[in-house]
Design a protein around this motif. Structure first.
Motif, mmCIF file in Angstrom:
data_model
loop_
_atom_site.group_PDB
_atom_site.id
_atom_site.type_symbol
_atom_site.label_atom_id
_atom_site.label_comp_id
_atom_site.label_asym_id
_atom_site.label_seq_id
_atom_site.Cartn_x
_atom_site.Cartn_y
_atom_site.Cartn_z
ATOM 1 N N VAL A 1 0.854 -1.186 0.000
ATOM 2 C CA VAL A 1 0.000 0.000 0.000
ATOM 3 C C VAL A 1 0.891 1.237 0.000
ATOM 4 C CG1 VAL A 1 -1.804 1.301 1.180
ATOM 5 C CG2 VAL A 1 -1.825 -1.217 1.253
ATOM 6 N N CYS A 2 0.884 1.937 -1.120
ATOM 7 C CA CYS A 2 1.682 3.159 -1.288
ATOM 8 C C CYS A 2 0.770 4.362 -1.050
ATOM 9 C CB CYS A 2 2.278 3.208 -2.688
ATOM 10 S SG CYS A 2 3.061 4.773 -3.099
ATOM 11 N N VAL A 3 1.137 5.197 -0.081
ATOM 12 C CA VAL A 3 0.302 6.335 0.289
ATOM 13 C C VAL A 3 1.070 7.644 0.057
ATOM 14 C CG1 VAL A 3 -1.133 7.359 2.087
ATOM 15 C CG2 VAL A 3 -0.689 4.893 2.108
ATOM 16 N N GLY A 4 0.492 8.535 -0.729
ATOM 17 C CA GLY A 4 1.053 9.869 -0.876
ATOM 18 C C GLY A 4 2.425 9.919 -1.521
ATOM 19 N N PHE A 5 2.703 8.973 -2.437
ATOM 20 C CA PHE A 5 3.949 9.063 -3.189
ATOM 21 C C PHE A 5 3.814 8.346 -4.526
ATOM 22 C CE2 PHE A 5 8.209 9.546 -4.408
ATOM 23 C CZ PHE A 5 8.800 10.469 -3.552
ATOM 24 N N MET A 6 2.981 8.929 -5.396
ATOM 25 C CA MET A 6 2.830 8.326 -6.705
ATOM 26 C C MET A 6 2.638 9.417 -7.757
ATOM 27 S SD MET A 6 3.058 5.854 -8.636
ATOM 28 C CE MET A 6 3.459 4.713 -7.313
ATOM 29 N N THR A 7 3.582 9.484 -8.669
ATOM 30 C CA THR A 7 3.516 10.421 -9.783
ATOM 31 C C THR A 7 4.437 9.910 -10.876
ATOM 32 O OG1 THR A 7 3.603 12.775 -10.361
ATOM 33 C CG2 THR A 7 5.359 11.949 -8.924
ATOM 34 N N THR A 8 4.784 10.770 -11.819
ATOM 35 C CA THR A 8 5.669 10.394 -12.919
ATOM 36 C C THR A 8 6.968 11.182 -12.839
ATOM 37 O OG1 THR A 8 4.766 12.109 -14.362
ATOM 38 C CG2 THR A 8 3.669 9.955 -14.386
ATOM 39 N N TRP A 9 7.983 10.696 -13.549
ATOM 40 C CA TRP A 9 9.240 11.454 -13.627
ATOM 41 C C TRP A 9 8.984 12.805 -14.290
ATOM 42 C CZ3 TRP A 9 12.368 9.614 -10.346
ATOM 43 C CH2 TRP A 9 12.675 8.257 -10.241
ATOM 44 N N LYS A 10 8.058 12.853 -15.242
ATOM 45 C CA LYS A 10 7.747 14.113 -15.921
ATOM 46 C C LYS A 10 7.282 15.166 -14.924
ATOM 47 C CE LYS A 10 4.626 16.148 -19.378
ATOM 48 N NZ LYS A 10 3.536 15.880 -20.354
ATOM 49 N N ASP A 11 6.470 14.771 -13.972
ATOM 50 C CA ASP A 11 5.981 15.703 -12.956
ATOM 51 C C ASP A 11 7.135 16.294 -12.159
ATOM 52 O OD1 ASP A 11 3.955 17.079 -11.680
ATOM 53 O OD2 ASP A 11 3.447 15.469 -10.305
ATOM 54 N N LEU A 12 8.126 15.464 -11.871
ATOM 55 C CA LEU A 12 9.286 15.938 -11.110
ATOM 56 C C LEU A 12 10.175 16.839 -11.971
ATOM 57 C CD1 LEU A 12 10.142 12.648 -9.177
ATOM 58 C CD2 LEU A 12 8.797 14.598 -8.399
ATOM 59 N N ILE A 13 10.309 16.518 -13.250
ATOM 60 C CA ILE A 13 11.117 17.352 -14.151
ATOM 61 C C ILE A 13 10.546 18.765 -14.245
ATOM 62 C CG2 ILE A 13 11.840 17.732 -16.542
ATOM 63 C CD1 ILE A 13 11.795 14.660 -16.892
ATOM 64 N N LEU A 14 9.259 18.846 -14.517
ATOM 65 C CA LEU A 14 8.646 20.127 -14.859
ATOM 66 C C LEU A 14 8.086 20.894 -13.670
ATOM 67 C CD1 LEU A 14 6.640 19.099 -18.058
ATOM 68 C CD2 LEU A 14 8.810 20.353 -17.962
ATOM 69 N N ASN A 15 7.616 20.161 -12.656
ATOM 70 C CA ASN A 15 6.805 20.827 -11.648
ATOM 71 C C ASN A 15 7.254 20.671 -10.199
ATOM 72 O OD1 ASN A 15 4.789 21.378 -13.781
ATOM 73 N ND2 ASN A 15 4.319 19.199 -13.624
ATOM 74 N N LYS A 16 7.693 19.475 -9.805
ATOM 75 C CA LYS A 16 7.703 19.199 -8.378
ATOM 76 C C LYS A 16 8.993 18.640 -7.778
ATOM 77 C CE LYS A 16 3.424 20.449 -7.536
ATOM 78 N NZ LYS A 16 3.095 21.521 -6.561
ATOM 79 N N SER A 17 10.101 18.617 -8.518
ATOM 80 C CA SER A 17 11.306 18.058 -7.902
ATOM 81 C C SER A 17 11.729 18.849 -6.664
ATOM 82 C CB SER A 17 12.458 17.997 -8.912
ATOM 83 O OG SER A 17 12.839 19.289 -9.322
ATOM 84 N N ALA B 1 -6.780 1.062 3.524
ATOM 85 C CA ALA B 1 -5.510 0.331 3.492
ATOM 86 C C ALA B 1 -5.590 -0.946 4.318
ATOM 87 C CB ALA B 1 -4.386 1.228 4.009
ATOM 88 N N PHE B 2 -6.154 -0.849 5.513
ATOM 89 C CA PHE B 2 -6.229 -2.016 6.393
ATOM 90 C C PHE B 2 -7.178 -3.072 5.822
ATOM 91 C CE2 PHE B 2 -5.392 1.010 10.246
ATOM 92 C CZ PHE B 2 -4.126 1.271 9.757
ATOM 93 N N ASP B 3 -8.287 -2.618 5.223
ATOM 94 C CA ASP B 3 -9.203 -3.572 4.590
ATOM 95 C C ASP B 3 -8.520 -4.293 3.428
ATOM 96 O OD1 ASP B 3 -11.199 -2.836 6.345
ATOM 97 O OD2 ASP B 3 -12.284 -1.565 4.919
ATOM 98 N N TRP B 4 -7.669 -3.559 2.691
ATOM 99 C CA TRP B 4 -6.936 -4.163 1.573
ATOM 100 C C TRP B 4 -5.979 -5.242 2.078
ATOM 101 C CZ3 TRP B 4 -7.536 -3.823 -3.603
ATOM 102 C CH2 TRP B 4 -6.470 -4.210 -4.433
ATOM 103 N N PHE B 5 -5.279 -4.955 3.163
ATOM 104 C CA PHE B 5 -4.406 -5.975 3.761
ATOM 105 C C PHE B 5 -5.214 -7.191 4.207
ATOM 106 C CE2 PHE B 5 -1.164 -2.517 4.742
ATOM 107 C CZ PHE B 5 -0.225 -3.010 3.857
#
Length: 430
Positions: free
Chosen positions: A319-335, A420-424
């Motif tokens: 379960v990945c929480v609050g850390f999912m985007t693309t490399w493009k997002d980091l290049i242009l906007n959010k690194s 998240a817990f229900d998924w586990f």
């Protein structure tokens, strides 16, 4: 002398080319006045198309074009990969090479420092010594009076611009909590210690301090005096001292990253090596079923989930929480909103960021996003979701992947924890 140089560099960074333009203006003027050169085009920032703006200016579209609109060479979406096992073998080999994961030995010897019960849980305070640095401290939680083997959860604490704390960010072991932790859990976790809450559902949960947080943090006594900026390791629990340390540790990140690069490794590679030792410890326990182990975390913990979930097949549910985007997002906007702990040189040509987590297909994977998360743009969170859906569809495992969006800023609140817990429970209690 060092402080003067640093102050100059800060001014230069703010002023940009203006720092050197006074020494160049006369030559530029004479060049253009005599028609010996070509006048540079004038870019009006007021009228520049916003879609062409980026955090690195006009270099953004060019940098993004190096990977944009291309299916990376080691993406399962690439048509050259039809057999999932062949793809995994090749992609794993490539990413392990890019990470430069250091060899830090086998399963460490664990010391049980203390055992007690609190809040309906059996709690163990653990430590183990890796080949370098101070001992890693960890907290283990499971239901009190639990019998037999239980599924296990490797719980990752967040970054939170707070390297003084580690395991305490997501656990509660007594009624007495540091006020900074009370505020941290209120801000990011609806006031919950989520590792405790998942343990109560019938799991053995292990939370270890990450490199370089809490017990694994860089200590003032271990660095040259001229780098300490007047800080010491005395009275560490004082909130003002914690704030000062965290400010210092934030400024120190680029030094740590550069040193790791020079050592032939990467920050994610060190994370993975140390997290894998924690996973070794968890799976070796007699009260844990090693075939029913999951991992999860928010933010920096979500990033660690991407690598651990993608690269270690012992993680049967992630379960990945609050850390999912693309490399493009980091290049242009959010690194600039992210730690140095995120980046793996060259890898973006070979895999987009979500495809690291996609390496675990067809194993169950849940991604939880906040629609107003300031660390990413919503379109690129959605693109990352699309990429993972394509990977799982091609793996014929659409039912094993899910992505949910919650309103609000960066967090792992009570409602998100329930999903998240229900998924586990769905995938590990079988």
């Amino acid at each position: 002398m060092k402080n003067n140089r640093r102050d100059f560099l800060k001014v230069a960074g703010i002023a940009g080319v203006g720092v050197v333009s006074s020494s160049m203006l006369s030559s530029l003027a004479s060049c253009t006045d005599s028609n010996q050169g070509t006048k540079a085009p004038v870019v009006d920032n007021e009228t520049l198309d916003p879609t062409k703006q980026s955090i690195i200016g006009l270099y953004g579209p060019w940098a993004s074009s190096l990977i944009d609109n291309k299916v990376p060479s080691h993406s399962f979406r690439n048509t050259k990969w039809q057999n999932i096992d062949q793809w995994k073998a090749s992609a794993n080999e490539r990413i392990l090479d890019r990470l430069g994961i250091p060899d830090i030995g086998g399963t460490p010897q664990v010391t049980v420092k203390k055992q007690y019960e609190y809040d309906g849980l059996h709690i163990e305070e653990l430590s183990w010594q890796l080949p370098y640095g101070r001992p890693t401290e960890a907290i283990l939680l499971k239901p009190a009076n639990a019998k037999g083997t239980l599924p296990g959860i490797l719980a990752f604490h967040d970054h939170g611009a707070n390297k003084y704390f580690g395991t305490r960010k997501i656990t509660r072991t007594s009624e007495k909590q540091h006020p900074d932790i009370v505020e941290h859990q209120k801000k990011y976790y609806s006031g919950m210690a989520w590792a405790n809450e998942i343990a109560k559902r019938g799991y053995v949960v292990l939370v270890a301090d990450a490199f370089p947080f809490a017990s694994r943090r860089v200590m003032m006594q271990d660095i040259p005096a001229n780098m300490r900026e007047g800080l010491s390791d005395k009275d560490p629990e004082n909130s003002e001292n914690i704030k000062a340390y965290n400010n210092w540790a934030s400024d120190h990140e680029h030094i740590m990253a550069k040193s790791l690069f020079c050592a032939g490794t990467t920050w994610p590679g060190v994370f993975f090596a140390e997290d894998q030792k924690a996973l070794d410890v968890l799976c070796a326990r007699k009260d844990v079923n090693p075939d029913q182990v999951g991992c999860a975390g928010l933010s920096g913990g979500g990033m660690r989930t991407v690598f651990m979930g993608g690269l270690d097949s012992r993680i049967k549910c992630a379960v990945c929480v609050g850390f999912m985007t693309t490399w493009k997002d980091l290049i242009l906007n959010k690194s600039f909103t992210h730690t140095w702990m995120t980046y793996v040189p060259v890898l973006p040509k070979e895999m987009d960021f979500p495809e690291i987590l996609g390496l675990r297909a067809p194993l169950p994977t849940l991604v939880l996003n906040d629609s107003e998360d300031e660390l990413y743009t919503l379109p690129e969170m959605q693109n990352a979701d699309k990429i993972l859906k394509e990977v799982y569809t091609k793996a014929k495992a659409e039912d094993k992947y899910k992505c949910s969006y919650y309103p609000g800023p960066h967090k792992f609140d009570k409602d998100m924890q329930k999903e998240a817990f229900d998924w586990f429970d769905q995938w590990l209690k079988v």
